[in-house]
Design an enzyme around this catalytic site. Structure first.
Site, PDB file in Angstrom:
ATOM      1  N   CYS A   1      -1.408   8.215   7.303  1.00  0.00           N
ATOM      2  CA  CYS A   1      -2.683   7.917   6.779  1.00  0.00           C
ATOM      3  C   CYS A   1      -3.618   7.414   7.758  1.00  0.00           C
ATOM      4  CB  CYS A   1      -2.507   6.784   5.709  1.00  0.00           C
ATOM      5  SG  CYS A   1      -1.558   7.273   4.261  1.00  0.00           S
TER       6      CYS A   1
ATOM      7  N   CYS B   1       7.459   3.982   5.650  1.00  0.00           N
ATOM      8  CA  CYS B   1       6.351   3.840   4.649  1.00  0.00           C
ATOM      9  C   CYS B   1       7.314   3.150   3.399  1.00  0.00           C
ATOM     10  CB  CYS B   1       5.890   5.233   4.339  1.00  0.00           C
ATOM     11  SG  CYS B   1       6.769   6.509   3.892  1.00  0.00           S
TER      12      CYS B   1
ATOM     13  N   CYS C   1       0.750  -1.259  -0.051  1.00  0.00           N
ATOM     14  CA  CYS C   1      -0.095  -0.138   0.256  1.00  0.00           C
ATOM     15  C   CYS C   1       0.796   1.299  -0.029  1.00  0.00           C
ATOM     16  CB  CYS C   1      -0.943  -0.138   1.256  1.00  0.00           C
ATOM     17  SG  CYS C   1      -2.141   1.467   1.080  1.00  0.00           S
TER      18      CYS C   1
ATOM     19  N   CYS D   1      -3.770   3.787   9.274  1.00  0.00           N
ATOM     20  CA  CYS D   1      -2.341   3.250   9.925  1.00  0.00           C
ATOM     21  C   CYS D   1      -1.757   4.413  10.837  1.00  0.00           C
ATOM     22  CB  CYS D   1      -1.537   3.014   8.865  1.00  0.00           C
ATOM     23  SG  CYS D   1      -2.033   1.697   7.706  1.00  0.00           S
TER      24      CYS D   1
END
Length: 210
Positions: free
Chosen positions: A176, A204, A94, A179
């Site tokens: 985000c 990330c 993602c 998360c």
């Protein structure tokens, strides 16, 4: 920060990335004093908090920054069309699709990547150098690498810089929505503990894959 002038004197194109969190304010403020034309890339994954968007836009207006929102090629609807949410099934993938790949495409033609990475933020970031080179040959410049949270706080207070609106609610590291959780571990020294809770994940991919 004199390195930026040297980079530009050599004809190198500089860009900056920012997540527009409270700790981002120091570098954003410094850039506003040095060169407001430097593009500030903000990765708009489609999953950011509304407060983050509003905060980024207000900061950019106040400091007169060149804010550019970078979005992935796929739509939010396409990402959510499967039987499982990608961020829950494979958070690494993602992040790769929503952050790493869009930025890699966006920074083509640039030479120097400026970011606010600090050594005290995580074990991974503690291994960074102030100036290094990424896998694409981009020069990475981390001017605040040796700053600590106290230094950030004192600078913000000196120049009356605002904090992210979610910080007062316990969100010390804001990414985000799916998360990001509140920072609840009073004994941890890692300020990014509120990210990817329950996973063995600290980054990330922007500061690891790139």
């Amino acid at each position: 920060m004199s390195e930026i002038a040297r980079f530009e004197a050599k004809g190198l194109k500089v860009f900056m990335t920012s997540s527009f969190q409270t700790q981002s304010m120091v570098l954003l403020h410094l850039i506003s004093k040095i060169n407001r034309d430097i593009p500030i890339f903000m990765l708009d994954t489609g999953f950011l908090f509304p407060e983050t968007h509003l905060f980024a836009e207000e900061v950019a207006r106040t400091l007169k920054l060149n804010l550019i929102k970078v979005k992935p090629n796929h739509t939010y609807k396409e990402l959510m069309a499967g039987s499982k949410f990608l961020y829950a099934e494979n958070s690494d993938l993602c992040c790769m699709r929503n952050k790493v790949e869009p930025l890699r495409e966006t920074y083509k033609g640039y030479n120097v990547w400026l970011s606010g990475v600090r050594a005290d933020q995580s074990n991974i970031r503690a291994g960074k150098k102030r100036i290094e080179e990424n896998s694409d040959g981009i020069i990475r410049y981390h001017p605040l690498l040796n700053w600590d949270s106290k230094s950030i706080y004192l600078y913000r207070k000196q120049f009356e810089l605002p904090e992210h609106p979610l910080e007062k609610d316990g969100f010390l590291s804001v990414g985000c929505m799916p998360c990001t959780s509140k920072y609840v571990d009073d004994f941890s020294t890692e300020l990014r503990k509120g990210r990817w809770s329950g996973q063995n994940k600290q980054e990330c991919g922007l500061h690891t894959h790139l």
